[in-house]
Design an enzyme around this catalytic site. Sequence first.
Site, PDB file in Angstrom:
ATOM      1  CD  GLU A  38     -12.032  10.874 -20.252  1.00 59.08           C
ATOM      2  OE1 GLU A  38     -12.310  10.144 -21.206  1.00 59.08           O
ATOM      3  OE2 GLU A  38     -11.053  11.640 -20.221  1.00 59.08           O
ATOM      4  NE  ARG A 264     -21.087   4.744 -29.340  1.00 58.24           N
ATOM      5  CZ  ARG A 264     -20.395   5.351 -28.399  1.00 58.24           C
ATOM      6  NH1 ARG A 264     -19.579   4.658 -27.630  1.00 58.24           N
ATOM      7  NH2 ARG A 264     -20.497   6.639 -28.201  1.00 58.24           N
ATOM      8  CE  LYS A 274     -18.042  11.451 -22.455  1.00 54.45           C
ATOM      9  NZ  LYS A 274     -17.428  11.029 -21.201  1.00 54.45           N
TER      10      LYS A 274
END
Length: 560
Positions: A38, A264, A274
């Site tokens: 994104e 992750r 982020k």
Amino acid sequence: MNSEQSTAPERGDFIREIVAADLREGRVKGVITRFPPEPNGYLHIGHAKAICIDFGVARDFGGRTNLRFDDTNPVKEEQEFIDGIEADVRWLGFDWGKHLYFASNYFDQLYEWAVYLINAGKAYVDDLTADEIREHRGTLTDPGRNSPYRDRSTAENLDLFERMRAGEFPDGARVLRAKIDMAAPNINLRDPVMYRILHASHPRTGDKWCIYPTYDYAHGQSDAIEGITHSLCTLEFEIHRPLYDWFIENLPVPARPHQWEFARLNITYTVLSKRVLKRLVDEHYVRGWDDPRMPTIAGLRRRGFPASGIRDFVTEVGVAKADSTVEMAMFEHVIRDVLNRKALRRFAVLSPLKVVIENYPEGQTEEMDVPNSPENPDAGTRHVEFGRELWIEREDFMEEPLPKFFRLAPGREVRLRSAYFITCKDVVKNSAGEVVELRCTYDPATRGGDSPDGRKPKATLHWLSAANAVLAEVRLYDYLFTRPDPGADGDLFADVNPASETVLQGCMLEPALAATPIGETVQFERLGYFCPDLDSSPERLVFNRTLTLKDGWAKAQARG
Ligand code: ATP
Ligand code: MG
């Protein structure tokens, strides 16, 4: 990616096993993966893991990888981030060829499919506020409740959805929801929102739309449109998979991608999110997304971490299904391993102390031959100028040496690397009593750094000629957070390390270092790995310390 461009799977991790089986048993004909960022920030080292897996798996099986921006939230997304992400993926060594896509390319199709679901009685327009929707959703232990708008007629839903699109309603007034099951044990299936009203300009579609699909609605369909065979992502999306599958089963999509989840990447002493990294930037804890203390790809690059080292690190971490945290020291160890092999040695004196060689003729200079890499003779040698006045590291002298201090002291002889043996004869101090200069003598018979009589000083120092060393600013870095688990006590920002950067002025460098290209990391002998910073210019040299030479990880492993 040159030597790494093999077609044989390099590691038998669980994802590669799945892909191999799918190919072998004919469930897929070829392999298409995608990396779906994104564009709401810059990529971090966690994304590097995802990128290496997405591109690496496709490469290993002769397939390809799409770069697809999941640009479904124009409020947070910017062209700057799109450009930054493309640059970072390329720098990491991966190429998507012509396969650059945007979820926004599919907005028309996604809208048509939303209408399709309304017509099928499987989506409805809800007038509840965001808070009311949350409250109706229930909890892990309590089922949700149906919205009073859930049983609107198809005609009314079509009319309202069309008017949402036409811009008749303000932000937040209505949403389109999938009609699944408010009592589903998986909360993601409790009538998730598919569209929200956002009167916001989109970096790519401009003002064409004022309703935007949610990530959950857009993601799986985008994969289907692109014919993604293996949709690889992190574990937090596992619980969303039943929803993605529901959309795929209820829509006339051209393909049925399967999602597979892996753990992750987490690393001690930093944060890979982020949202948090953006706050560090916006609230000026760091100078920008590419600040060398940031775990962003751009920050690591600026800090002098080589792309190949980052890829090696991801390989080393492996692909697993269980969440874990990797030690920062392990990451640094892998990077040091690469730098140790490829970084050329140079001389730099960070905290200079003047040395005058009293028996060296005034005005005389010599070019000393210094190896570029003591371990690798193929790297050749370079000339470093020697003269009567030199700089040495202030730390390499003690007026009253401690028992284990073998470097320079009054009356003591040391070797200057690839030059001569020198002996300290006298110490010059200023009015404050600080040592400002050492008066030394040299032994002309030791040229090159060896004595014909076999004398072996206990210390070898680096040095520079005061007449031609160049001045630089050098920035030293420490961890961005003071504890391995930032935020574990609640306030993440209270754990930001106030001493994460130390700026040294008046450092001295070998003149050739002025020409070091951005992106090259060298070893300052005895001091660590350093690279020119983006702020560096011929008028004002600025170097970053990439890493020190001390390998805490290797030491800990050796201790067992
Ligand atoms: P963040 O949580 O930092 O905001 P994100 O997951 O929202 O990251 P996206 O741009 O959606 O960021 O992520 C793109 C891809 O990168 C996703 O497939 C996601 O699974 C993967 N990814 C994100 N963070 C990590 C991580 N720490 N380790 C491995 N993969 C990650
Ligand atoms: Mg996320």
